[in-house]
Design a protein around this motif. Structure first.
Motif, PDB file in Angstrom:
ATOM      1  N   PRO A 231       0.846  -1.195   0.000  1.00  0.00           N
ATOM      2  CA  PRO A 231       0.000   0.000   0.000  1.00  0.00           C
ATOM      3  C   PRO A 231       0.884   1.248   0.000  1.00  0.00           C
ATOM      4  O   PRO A 231       1.897   1.304   0.674  1.00  0.00           O
ATOM      5  CB  PRO A 231      -0.785  -0.121   1.309  1.00  0.00           C
ATOM      6  N   ASP A 232       0.490   2.221  -0.813  1.00  0.00           N
ATOM      7  CA  ASP A 232       1.267   3.465  -0.863  1.00  0.00           C
ATOM      8  C   ASP A 232       1.197   4.195   0.464  1.00  0.00           C
ATOM      9  O   ASP A 232       2.175   4.750   0.938  1.00  0.00           O
ATOM     10  CB  ASP A 232       0.765   4.375  -1.979  1.00  0.00           C
ATOM     11  N   ASP A 233       0.035   4.209   1.053  1.00  0.00           N
ATOM     12  CA  ASP A 233      -0.155   4.870   2.328  1.00  0.00           C
ATOM     13  C   ASP A 233      -1.493   4.423   2.918  1.00  0.00           C
ATOM     14  O   ASP A 233      -2.208   3.633   2.316  1.00  0.00           O
ATOM     15  CB  ASP A 233      -0.096   6.393   2.177  1.00  0.00           C
ATOM     16  N   PHE A 234      -1.812   4.946   4.070  1.00  0.00           N
ATOM     17  CA  PHE A 234      -3.063   4.541   4.712  1.00  0.00           C
ATOM     18  C   PHE A 234      -4.268   4.962   3.879  1.00  0.00           C
ATOM     19  O   PHE A 234      -5.299   4.306   3.904  1.00  0.00           O
ATOM     20  CB  PHE A 234      -3.164   5.110   6.129  1.00  0.00           C
ATOM     21  N   TYR A 235      -4.132   6.031   3.117  1.00  0.00           N
ATOM     22  CA  TYR A 235      -5.233   6.490   2.261  1.00  0.00           C
ATOM     23  C   TYR A 235      -5.678   5.374   1.318  1.00  0.00           C
ATOM     24  O   TYR A 235      -6.869   5.155   1.126  1.00  0.00           O
ATOM     25  CB  TYR A 235      -4.818   7.736   1.487  1.00  0.00           C
ATOM     26  N   CYS A 236      -4.723   4.651   0.738  1.00  0.00           N
ATOM     27  CA  CYS A 236      -5.027   3.529  -0.151  1.00  0.00           C
ATOM     28  C   CYS A 236      -5.859   2.477   0.589  1.00  0.00           C
ATOM     29  O   CYS A 236      -6.878   2.013   0.090  1.00  0.00           O
ATOM     30  CB  CYS A 236      -3.730   2.918  -0.663  1.00  0.00           C
ATOM     31  N   LEU A 237      -5.429   2.106   1.785  1.00  0.00           N
ATOM     32  CA  LEU A 237      -6.165   1.110   2.572  1.00  0.00           C
ATOM     33  C   LEU A 237      -7.554   1.607   2.951  1.00  0.00           C
ATOM     34  O   LEU A 237      -8.524   0.842   2.915  1.00  0.00           O
ATOM     35  CB  LEU A 237      -5.377   0.759   3.835  1.00  0.00           C
ATOM     36  N   SER A 238      -7.649   2.872   3.318  1.00  0.00           N
ATOM     37  CA  SER A 238      -8.957   3.399   3.719  1.00  0.00           C
ATOM     38  C   SER A 238      -9.917   3.425   2.534  1.00  0.00           C
ATOM     39  O   SER A 238     -11.111   3.174   2.695  1.00  0.00           O
ATOM     40  CB  SER A 238      -8.818   4.785   4.353  1.00  0.00           C
ATOM     41  N   GLN A 239      -9.409   3.703   1.331  1.00  0.00           N
ATOM     42  CA  GLN A 239     -10.257   3.686   0.138  1.00  0.00           C
ATOM     43  C   GLN A 239     -10.755   2.272  -0.159  1.00  0.00           C
ATOM     44  O   GLN A 239     -11.927   2.079  -0.500  1.00  0.00           O
ATOM     45  CB  GLN A 239      -9.483   4.236  -1.068  1.00  0.00           C
TER      46      GLN A 239
ATOM     47  N   SER B   9     -18.585  -3.851   8.333  1.00  0.00           N
ATOM     48  CA  SER B   9     -17.578  -3.028   8.990  1.00  0.00           C
ATOM     49  C   SER B   9     -16.236  -3.672   8.688  1.00  0.00           C
ATOM     50  O   SER B   9     -16.168  -4.860   8.391  1.00  0.00           O
ATOM     51  CB  SER B   9     -17.808  -2.985  10.505  1.00  0.00           C
ATOM     52  N   VAL B  10     -15.157  -2.888   8.772  1.00  0.00           N
ATOM     53  CA  VAL B  10     -13.837  -3.400   8.419  1.00  0.00           C
ATOM     54  C   VAL B  10     -12.844  -3.028   9.513  1.00  0.00           C
ATOM     55  O   VAL B  10     -12.841  -1.897  10.015  1.00  0.00           O
ATOM     56  CB  VAL B  10     -13.363  -2.819   7.063  1.00  0.00           C
ATOM     57  N   GLY B  11     -11.997  -4.001   9.862  1.00  0.00           N
ATOM     58  CA  GLY B  11     -10.887  -3.765  10.775  1.00  0.00           C
ATOM     59  C   GLY B  11      -9.581  -3.891  10.013  1.00  0.00           C
ATOM     60  O   GLY B  11      -9.427  -4.812   9.206  1.00  0.00           O
ATOM     61  N   ILE B  12      -8.666  -2.983  10.260  1.00  0.00           N
ATOM     62  CA  ILE B  12      -7.403  -2.945   9.518  1.00  0.00           C
ATOM     63  C   ILE B  12      -6.230  -3.102  10.479  1.00  0.00           C
ATOM     64  O   ILE B  12      -6.178  -2.436  11.515  1.00  0.00           O
ATOM     65  CB  ILE B  12      -7.255  -1.609   8.764  1.00  0.00           C
ATOM     66  N   ALA B  13      -5.305  -3.980  10.113  1.00  0.00           N
ATOM     67  CA  ALA B  13      -4.017  -4.092  10.798  1.00  0.00           C
ATOM     68  C   ALA B  13      -2.951  -4.089   9.717  1.00  0.00           C
ATOM     69  O   ALA B  13      -3.139  -4.691   8.659  1.00  0.00           O
ATOM     70  CB  ALA B  13      -3.934  -5.361  11.633  1.00  0.00           C
ATOM     71  N   ILE B  14      -1.858  -3.414   9.970  1.00  0.00           N
ATOM     72  CA  ILE B  14      -0.815  -3.222   8.963  1.00  0.00           C
ATOM     73  C   ILE B  14       0.488  -3.858   9.424  1.00  0.00           C
ATOM     74  O   ILE B  14       0.957  -3.599  10.530  1.00  0.00           O
ATOM     75  CB  ILE B  14      -0.596  -1.717   8.713  1.00  0.00           C
ATOM     76  N   ALA B  15       1.076  -4.701   8.541  1.00  0.00           N
ATOM     77  CA  ALA B  15       2.372  -5.319   8.833  1.00  0.00           C
ATOM     78  C   ALA B  15       3.462  -4.427   8.253  1.00  0.00           C
ATOM     79  O   ALA B  15       3.260  -3.812   7.219  1.00  0.00           O
ATOM     80  CB  ALA B  15       2.449  -6.703   8.202  1.00  0.00           C
TER      81      ALA B  15
END
Length: 149
Positions: A6-14, A39-45
């Motif tokens: 992902p380029d940044d969190f914006y990509c994940l949020s989209q 609903s969505v939960g996000i965790a980033i490695a």
């Protein structure tokens, strides 16, 4: 869903918002209009964890927060979520022990008519007197501050 770079969190949020919008659309099934909530939960490695188990645990915690925040939203894991969950678990354990050890006390609180000062009703309140922490305030696992005598 796995996003490898992902380029940044914006990509994940989209992506999360697109998933929510797509799943939450209304469908006609067997002649009935059906709406599904998501609903969505996000965790980033590697920020949130190095193993799949860690990432799933934190994503699940973020999902729990998203649902608590009103459903139909996404949340990314934040360390304070773990602290809040641990606090809730400790309080639940304290209440289980209080029930087993008979540490709950019944108190009555009058409801007073503000115009004439008459007692018009009475509320029954249950309070926890912890053996080591003292009286526990409602909505907290912290002891009530003791007043000087």
């Amino acid at each position: 869903m796995l996003v490898r770079t992902p380029d940044d969190f914006y990509c994940l949020s989209q992506i999360a918002q697109r998933l929510i919008d797509t799943i939450s659309a209304s469908y006609t099934i067997g002649g009935s209009l059906v709406t599904i909530g998501a609903s969505v939960g996000i965790a980033i490695a590697p920020r949130d964890g190095a193993t799949a188990d860690e990432l799933l645990r934190w994503a699940d915690m973020a999902l729990y927060q998203a649902k608590a925040d009103g459903r139909g939203v996404y949340r990314a894991f934040a360390p304070e979520m773990d602290v809040a969950i641990q606090h809730k678990r400790e309080l639940e354990q304290t209440l289980r022990e209080a029930l087993a050890e008979n540490c709950l006390e019944l108190h009555y609180q009058p409801v007073v008519d503000r115009l004439d000062g008459r007692v018009v009703a009475c509320e029954a309140l249950v309070r926890l007197r912890h053996p080591t922490k003292g009286m526990i305030r409602p909505g907290s696992s912290s002891p009530r501050p003791r007043r000087p005598v």
